[in-house]
Scaffold this active site. Sequence first.
Site, short mmCIF file in Angstrom:
data_model
loop_
_atom_site.label_atom_id
_atom_site.label_comp_id
_atom_site.label_asym_id
_atom_site.label_seq_id
_atom_site.Cartn_x
_atom_site.Cartn_y
_atom_site.Cartn_z
N HIS A 84 -2.72 12.18 10.94
CA HIS A 84 -1.51 11.41 10.67
C HIS A 84 -1.78 9.91 10.70
O HIS A 84 -2.74 9.45 11.33
CB HIS A 84 -0.44 11.75 11.71
N GLU A 86 -0.25 7.49 12.22
CA GLU A 86 -0.20 6.93 13.56
C GLU A 86 -1.51 7.20 14.30
O GLU A 86 -2.05 6.33 14.98
CB GLU A 86 0.97 7.54 14.36
N CYS A 112 5.42 12.91 15.18
CA CYS A 112 5.36 14.27 15.71
C CYS A 112 5.00 14.21 17.19
O CYS A 112 4.65 13.15 17.71
CB CYS A 112 4.33 15.10 14.93
N CYS A 115 1.39 12.93 17.89
CA CYS A 115 1.34 11.47 17.74
C CYS A 115 2.07 10.79 18.90
O CYS A 115 1.62 9.76 19.41
CB CYS A 115 1.94 11.04 16.41
#
Length: 163
Positions: A84, A86, A112, A115
Site C-alpha cells: 500500500h 502508506e 487499512c 497500514c
Amino acid sequence: MTQEAHKRPTWDEYFMEIARAVAKRATCDRGRSGCVIAKNKQILVTGYVGAPSGLGHCDDVGHQMKTVTHEDGHQSQHCVRTTHAEQNAIVQAAKNGTPIDGATLYCKMTPCTTCANMIINSGIKRIVCEKRYHAGEDSEKMFLTVGMEMHYLHDEVEEYANQ
C-alpha cells in the site's frame, strides 16, 4: 473576459494534491493511490501502491487475489501482490533514514488496519484522507483509541470492486 480569482489551497489541500500526483505512479488498477508524509509544511517522503522492487506489478502480471474471512463470517477478496502507498512511504522513510515522528500522513482513503498499525508505530500524529474507505471503521477506532487526529477532506466513501 472575467477571470476567476486565484484560490490558494490550504496546506492539507496542497499536500493531498501532491498525493494525487504521486498516485499516478501506482501499478495496481484496483487502487491507484499515493501518500505524502509531511512535517512543518515540508514533504518528508512519498509512496504509491505497487509490488515490491523486482517483483511483477498487477498492471503487468495481474492481481494476486486472496479470500479473507472476517470475524463476522463474511468473506472478501483482496489483492496481496502490492504494498500500500502508506506502507511504501513509511518504508522509504526508514530506508532513507528520514524521521517521520510527529508528521502528518496524506492518503486517498482511510488506511487499512495493517497500514494503521504501521502508522501508529511510526509516530505519525495526524492523518488526512481524501475520502472514507468502506471497510475503514476498525482503523478509525484504532486511531481514536491512541488519540491520533484524523481528518477527511470529503465525506464520500471509496469502494473497491470485487470486495
